[in-house]
Design a protein around this motif. Structure first.
Motif, PDB file in Angstrom:
ATOM      1  N   ARG A   1       0.828  -1.199   0.000  1.00 28.37           N
ATOM      2  CA  ARG A   1       0.000   0.000   0.000  1.00 28.37           C
ATOM      3  C   ARG A   1       0.870   1.260   0.000  1.00 28.37           C
ATOM      4  O   ARG A   1       1.880   1.334   0.690  1.00 28.37           O
ATOM      5  CB  ARG A   1      -0.936   0.034   1.199  1.00 28.37           C
ATOM      6  N   PRO A   2       0.480   2.268  -0.800  1.00 28.35           N
ATOM      7  CA  PRO A   2       1.153   3.569  -0.753  1.00 28.35           C
ATOM      8  C   PRO A   2       0.683   4.360   0.463  1.00 28.35           C
ATOM      9  O   PRO A   2      -0.471   4.265   0.866  1.00 28.35           O
ATOM     10  CB  PRO A   2       0.717   4.240  -2.058  1.00 28.35           C
ATOM     11  N   VAL A   3       1.603   5.124   1.052  1.00 24.21           N
ATOM     12  CA  VAL A   3       1.304   5.892   2.263  1.00 24.21           C
ATOM     13  C   VAL A   3       1.691   7.356   2.008  1.00 24.21           C
ATOM     14  O   VAL A   3       2.864   7.722   2.111  1.00 24.21           O
ATOM     15  CB  VAL A   3       2.075   5.345   3.481  1.00 24.21           C
ATOM     16  N   PRO A   4       0.722   8.219   1.656  1.00 22.10           N
ATOM     17  CA  PRO A   4       1.034   9.636   1.428  1.00 22.10           C
ATOM     18  C   PRO A   4       1.120  10.404   2.741  1.00 22.10           C
ATOM     19  O   PRO A   4       0.460  10.062   3.720  1.00 22.10           O
ATOM     20  CB  PRO A   4      -0.151  10.113   0.576  1.00 22.10           C
ATOM     21  N   ARG A   5       1.948  11.457   2.734  1.00 24.54           N
ATOM     22  CA  ARG A   5       2.129  12.299   3.919  1.00 24.54           C
ATOM     23  C   ARG A   5       2.293  13.758   3.504  1.00 24.54           C
ATOM     24  O   ARG A   5       2.979  14.042   2.523  1.00 24.54           O
ATOM     25  CB  ARG A   5       3.384  11.894   4.697  1.00 24.54           C
ATOM     26  N   PRO A   6       1.734  14.695   4.291  1.00 23.06           N
ATOM     27  CA  PRO A   6       2.011  16.117   4.057  1.00 23.06           C
ATOM     28  C   PRO A   6       3.354  16.508   4.675  1.00 23.06           C
ATOM     29  O   PRO A   6       3.974  15.736   5.414  1.00 23.06           O
ATOM     30  CB  PRO A   6       0.850  16.822   4.764  1.00 23.06           C
ATOM     31  N   HIS A   7       3.783  17.729   4.384  1.00 21.85           N
ATOM     32  CA  HIS A   7       5.062  18.219   4.919  1.00 21.85           C
ATOM     33  C   HIS A   7       5.083  18.181   6.439  1.00 21.85           C
ATOM     34  O   HIS A   7       6.087  17.777   7.033  1.00 21.85           O
ATOM     35  CB  HIS A   7       5.307  19.654   4.435  1.00 21.85           C
ATOM     36  N   PHE A   8       3.990  18.622   7.078  1.00 18.86           N
ATOM     37  CA  PHE A   8       4.032  18.717   8.533  1.00 18.86           C
ATOM     38  C   PHE A   8       4.203  17.357   9.184  1.00 18.86           C
ATOM     39  O   PHE A   8       4.759  17.243  10.287  1.00 18.86           O
ATOM     40  CB  PHE A   8       2.784  19.429   9.072  1.00 18.86           C
ATOM     41  N   SER A   9       3.757  16.299   8.529  1.00 15.02           N
ATOM     42  CA  SER A   9       3.908  14.955   9.081  1.00 15.02           C
ATOM     43  C   SER A   9       5.365  14.518   9.062  1.00 15.02           C
ATOM     44  O   SER A   9       5.863  13.915  10.028  1.00 15.02           O
ATOM     45  CB  SER A   9       3.050  13.976   8.288  1.00 15.02           C
ATOM     46  N   VAL A  10       6.081  14.831   7.971  1.00  9.90           N
ATOM     47  CA  VAL A  10       7.506  14.500   7.896  1.00  9.90           C
ATOM     48  C   VAL A  10       8.281  15.321   8.922  1.00  9.90           C
ATOM     49  O   VAL A  10       9.178  14.812   9.615  1.00  9.90           O
ATOM     50  CB  VAL A  10       8.043  14.764   6.473  1.00  9.90           C
TER      51      VAL A  10
ATOM     52  N   ALA B   1       7.117  16.511  11.696  1.00 17.04           N
ATOM     53  CA  ALA B   1       6.803  15.978  13.027  1.00 17.04           C
ATOM     54  C   ALA B   1       7.685  14.773  13.353  1.00 17.04           C
ATOM     55  O   ALA B   1       8.132  14.608  14.497  1.00 17.04           O
ATOM     56  CB  ALA B   1       5.329  15.593  13.103  1.00 17.04           C
ATOM     57  N   GLY B   2       7.934  13.921  12.369  1.00 18.68           N
ATOM     58  CA  GLY B   2       8.834  12.793  12.591  1.00 18.68           C
ATOM     59  C   GLY B   2      10.245  13.249  12.909  1.00 18.68           C
ATOM     60  O   GLY B   2      10.915  12.699  13.787  1.00 18.68           O
ATOM     61  N   GLY B   3      10.717  14.277  12.187  1.00 18.74           N
ATOM     62  CA  GLY B   3      12.044  14.817  12.465  1.00 18.74           C
ATOM     63  C   GLY B   3      12.134  15.448  13.836  1.00 18.74           C
ATOM     64  O   GLY B   3      13.146  15.303  14.542  1.00 18.74           O
ATOM     65  N   LEU B   4      11.068  16.153  14.249  1.00 24.08           N
ATOM     66  CA  LEU B   4      11.051  16.759  15.580  1.00 24.08           C
ATOM     67  C   LEU B   4      11.075  15.705  16.677  1.00 24.08           C
ATOM     68  O   LEU B   4      11.746  15.867  17.699  1.00 24.08           O
ATOM     69  CB  LEU B   4       9.817  17.646  15.734  1.00 24.08           C
ATOM     70  N   ALA B   5      10.319  14.615  16.480  1.00 21.15           N
ATOM     71  CA  ALA B   5      10.291  13.558  17.486  1.00 21.15           C
ATOM     72  C   ALA B   5      11.675  12.976  17.718  1.00 21.15           C
ATOM     73  O   ALA B   5      12.013  12.567  18.839  1.00 21.15           O
ATOM     74  CB  ALA B   5       9.324  12.460  17.050  1.00 21.15           C
ATOM     75  N   ILE B   6      12.503  12.943  16.676  1.00 23.58           N
ATOM     76  CA  ILE B   6      13.864  12.431  16.808  1.00 23.58           C
ATOM     77  C   ILE B   6      14.795  13.493  17.376  1.00 23.58           C
ATOM     78  O   ILE B   6      15.511  13.269  18.355  1.00 23.58           O
ATOM     79  CB  ILE B   6      14.388  11.938  15.440  1.00 23.58           C
TER      80      ILE B   6
ATOM     81  N   ILE C   1       3.017  17.820  21.957  1.00 26.41           N
ATOM     82  CA  ILE C   1       2.676  16.398  21.859  1.00 26.41           C
ATOM     83  C   ILE C   1       3.142  15.855  20.513  1.00 26.41           C
ATOM     84  O   ILE C   1       2.728  16.335  19.455  1.00 26.41           O
ATOM     85  CB  ILE C   1       1.164  16.187  22.034  1.00 26.41           C
ATOM     86  N   ALA C   2       4.024  14.875  20.566  1.00 27.29           N
ATOM     87  CA  ALA C   2       4.533  14.264  19.339  1.00 27.29           C
ATOM     88  C   ALA C   2       3.643  13.135  18.853  1.00 27.29           C
ATOM     89  O   ALA C   2       3.665  12.780  17.679  1.00 27.29           O
ATOM     90  CB  ALA C   2       5.950  13.737  19.560  1.00 27.29           C
ATOM     91  N   GLY C   3       2.862  12.559  19.758  1.00 28.35           N
ATOM     92  CA  GLY C   3       1.995  11.452  19.367  1.00 28.35           C
ATOM     93  C   GLY C   3       1.476  10.733  20.586  1.00 28.35           C
ATOM     94  O   GLY C   3       1.650  11.169  21.723  1.00 28.35           O
TER      95      GLY C   3
ATOM     96  N   ARG D   1      -1.120   7.199  17.156  1.00 33.33           N
ATOM     97  CA  ARG D   1      -1.856   8.325  16.617  1.00 33.33           C
ATOM     98  C   ARG D   1      -1.034   9.587  16.869  1.00 33.33           C
ATOM     99  O   ARG D   1      -0.185   9.622  17.761  1.00 33.33           O
ATOM    100  CB  ARG D   1      -3.255   8.446  17.221  1.00 33.33           C
ATOM    101  N   GLY D   2      -1.287  10.613  16.078  1.00 36.29           N
ATOM    102  CA  GLY D   2      -0.550  11.852  16.246  1.00 36.29           C
ATOM    103  C   GLY D   2      -0.268  12.515  14.915  1.00 36.29           C
ATOM    104  O   GLY D   2      -0.670  12.011  13.851  1.00 36.29           O
ATOM    105  N   PRO D   3       0.434  13.646  14.902  1.00 31.60           N
ATOM    106  CA  PRO D   3       0.625  14.424  13.672  1.00 31.60           C
ATOM    107  C   PRO D   3       1.426  13.723  12.594  1.00 31.60           C
ATOM    108  O   PRO D   3       1.288  14.061  11.417  1.00 31.60           O
ATOM    109  CB  PRO D   3       1.341  15.694  14.161  1.00 31.60           C
ATOM    110  N   MET D   4       2.281  12.772  12.960  1.00 26.90           N
ATOM    111  CA  MET D   4       3.073  12.089  11.936  1.00 26.90           C
ATOM    112  C   MET D   4       2.399  10.831  11.394  1.00 26.90           C
ATOM    113  O   MET D   4       2.898  10.222  10.442  1.00 26.90           O
ATOM    114  CB  MET D   4       4.445  11.718  12.495  1.00 26.90           C
TER     115      MET D   4
END
Length: 498
Positions: free
Chosen positions: A195-204, A206-211, A360-362, A375-378
Motif C-alpha cells: 500500500r502507498p502511504v502519502p504524507r504532508p510536509h508537517f507529518s515529515v 513531526a517525525g524529524g522533531l520527534a527524533i 505532543i509528538a503522538g 496516533r498523532g501528527p506524523m
C-alpha cells in the motif's frame, strides 16, 4: 491585513537557513561516492545547494510536469537525493520514494498505483544498472512521461540531470508553501498487502522533531545520516532532522564500518544516525574511534528487540532509541545514564519525553487486538484505514482514529509500561526490504523440486534468508527470472543457496 497562518514546508525550512547563513556548509557526500556511483564526492554550501535546487526545479517545470503531480525517486544516500526532493517540492510536486532493493514488479506497481508522471534514478549504484531498471519499469506505467537520471552512460530516452545542474536555471513557477500539502509517498507492506502511504510536509517534520528533540540535537550540528533515506523513517532521520537543526548533513551510503568511521572523523560529525544494532556493536570503544561524536541515534527496524538489547557504554555520546513501525510512524526514547533501554509508557508523548509543557509528538496505545497503536501528527491514519466489511449493512462503520501497527504488545503489570513482543504476523523484513511471508513459497517453488527457502530471525536485519537447492546456478537464475532486484539476488546468493 493579517495573512492566514500556514505551517512550514521542508523547502521553507531550507530557505530559512539559506537566508541566515548562505555560505555555511550544507551537504557532504559519502567519501566513497566514486565507488558507489562513479561520481566524485561533493561539498555544497546552502547557496550552492539552492542554485542546484533551483535548476532542477525549473527543469521539472519546463518538462511539463504539472503542480501536485507525482515524481518517483530511486536514489542512494548522496547529495543528488536531497537536491531532487527539495527541487520537486519547490516545483509543487509530490515525491514517491522507491527503495533500492525493490524488484522490477514492485517498481512498476508503485508507479502505476501513484500515477507517477516522472522517475529520477542514478545510472549505477554499487555496480547495479539502475537506469535500465527504471526504464523497464517506466515502460509498464502508462502515466510516465519523463525518466531522468544522474550519472554517465544513461540509456537512450533518459534525460541527464547532471547536464541540468551544469547550466543556469530556467523558468520556475510560484508555489504556495503550505505544510498541509502532500509532500511524500512511501510504501508499506501490511497483512492486506502492498500500500502507498502519502504524507504532508508537517507529518515529515513531526517525525524529524520527534527524533531531534528527544535526542537533543543542537542547532548547527553536523549530522551524519547512515540510514537508507527511501522511507518515512529515512526521510525524517536525515532530511527533516538536518533542516530542523540548520546545520550540515553528511550522507553515508549504508553500510561500511571503516568508511563510516573515517567519514565521521574527517567531516567532524557531532551526531550519528544509523541502524541501532550496528551502533551497539561500535559502542564499546566509540570514544576512542570517533571521539568527536556527542549524540548517537539508533533506528530500530525491529522495535521488539529494544528491551533485550545491550547497555550503551559510551557516556560521552548518549544513545537515543528510535522505534520504527514500518511506514506508520516512529517514536524516540533517550537512554539514561546507566545506558539501558528506558521503559515505554502508553499514552501521550511529548516531543521531549516527560518534559512538562512540551508539544505532543503522538500517542502510544494498546489496541483491542493486543497490538501497538499509534496516533498523532506524523501518523497517516487514512492510509491505513481498514477495508469496509463486505456485507449488506447500510450503517456507516465508526472511524478509526489510530493506526494499528500490527506489532504484538502487552502491558507490564508491575511497571505499567508497554512491551512490544513480536513483529506483525505474516510479514518478513530483510534489512529495509519488507515482503509477505507467502512470497517465500513462490520463491522456493521457482528454485526447483527439493529446494528450501525460509526466513530466520536475525538481530541485525530482522530476518535473514536461508535455504538450499540441488543446483545453485539454477537457483540464482530462477530468482533473477522472478524479477528480483540484483542487489537482492546477490544477498540470496550469499545466504540462501548452497
Amino acid at each position: 491585513m493579517n495573512q492566514p497562518a500556514v505551517s512550514p514546508t521542508l523547502d521553507t525550512l531550507f530557505q530559512r537557513t539559506l537566508a541566515r547563513q548562505p555560505h555555511a556548509p550544507a551537504l557532504l557526500d559519502p567519501i566513497n561516492k566514486m565507488r558507489v556511483t562513479g561520481h566524485i564526492p561533493r561539498r555544497l554550501t546552502y547557496a550552492e545547494a539552492d542554485r542546484a535546487i533551483e535548476a532542477l526545479s525549473a527543469h521539472f517545470v519546463e518538462s511539463g510536469l504539472p503542480a501536485n503531480s507525482v515524481i518517483a525517486v530511486q536514489l542512494p544516500a548522496t547529495i543528488e537525493f536531497v537536491l531532487t526532493v527539495l527541487a520537486a517540492h519547490r516545483a509543487g510536486l509530490v515525491v514517491a520514494v522507491l527503495p533500492l532493493l525493490w524488484r522490477h514488479a514492485e517498481l512498476a506497481a508503485a508507479l502505476n498505483r501513484t500515477a507517477a508522471r516522472a522517475v529520477v534514478t542514478m545510472s549505477k549504484v554499487d555496480g547495479v544498472i539502475y537506469s535500465d531498471l527504471a526504464m523497464h519499469a517506466a515502460a509498464e506505467a502508462f502515466s510516465i512521461r519523463h525518466v531522468f537520471g544522474f550519472g554517465s552512460e544513461l540509456p537512450e530516452g533518459m534525460a541527464s540531470l547532471d547536464d541540468v545542474l551544469a547550466r543556469p536555471p530556467g523558468t520556475t513557477r510560484s508555489v504556495i508553501q503550505d505544510g498541509r500539502k502532500a509532500a511524500i509517498i512511501s510504501f508499506d507492506v501490511t497483512a492486506e498487502g502492498f500500500r502507498p502511504v502519502p504524507r504532508p510536509h508537517f507529518s515529515v517534520i513531526a517525525g524529524g522533531l520527534a527524533i531531534s528533540l528527544e535526542a537533543d540535537i543542537p542547532q548547527g550540528a553536523t549530522v551524519m545520516a547512515a540510514f537508507a533515506p527511501m522511507s518515512f523513517a529515512g526521510l525524517a532521520a536525515s532530511l527533516a532532522v538536518w533542516l530542523l537543526s540548520g546545520g550540515t548533513l553528511a550522507l553515508h551510503h549504508p553500510f561500511d564500518n571503516e568508511v563510516l568511521e573515517q567519514q565521521v572523523n574527517e567531516q567532524g560529525c557531532e551526531v550519528l544516525i544509523a541502524p541501532a544494532q550496528l551502533m551497539l556493536r561500535l559502542g564499546a570503544d566509540l570514544a576512542a574511534r570517533m571521539p568527536g561524536l556527542r549524540n548517537v541515534v539508533g533506528l530500530w527496524r525491529a522495535p521488539e528487540q529494544v528491551a533485550a538489547s545491550d547497555a550503551w557504554t559510551s557516556p560521552h555520546a548518549p544513545l537515543t532509541d528510535v522505534y520504527l513501525f514500518g511506514e506508520a510512524g516512529l517514536f524516540g526514547v533517550r537512554r539514561g545514564e546507566d545506558g539501558v533501554p528506558v521503559p515505554v509508557m502508553p499514552g501521550l508523548r511529548g516531543a521531549v519525553r516527560e518534559q512538562s509543557g512540551s508539544s505532543i509528538a503522538g500517542e502510544i496505545l494498546l489496541t483491542p487486538k493486543n497490538t501497538l497503536g499509534l496516533r498523532g501528527p506524523m501518523v497517516p491514519i487514512a492510509a491505513y484505514a481498514p477495508p469496509q466489511p463486505a456485507d449488506d449493512t447500510l450503517m456507516a462503520q465508526p472511524a478509526r482514529d489510530y493506526v494499528d501497527t500490527g506489532f504484538a504488545a502487552r502491558i507490564d503489570r508491575p511497571s505499567g509500561a508497554i512491551c512490544i513482543t513480536a513483529p506483525p504476523s505474516g510479514i518478513m523484513a530483510v534489512g529495509g526490504y519488507r515482503f509477505l511471508s507467502n512470497d517465500l513459497q513462490e520463491w522456493a517453488r521457482r528454485l526447483g523440486q527439493g529446494a528450501l527457502l525460509t526466513a530466520l530471525p536475525d538481530r541485525l536485519s530482522g530476518h535473514r534468508l536461508a535455504g538450499r537447492a540441488h543446483d545453485n546456478a539454477r537457483a540464482r537464475e530462477a530468482l533473477s527470472e522472478l524479477g528480483l532486484n540484483p542487489l537482492m539476488v546477490e544477498a540470496f546468493r550469499d545466504r540462501t543457496v548452497g
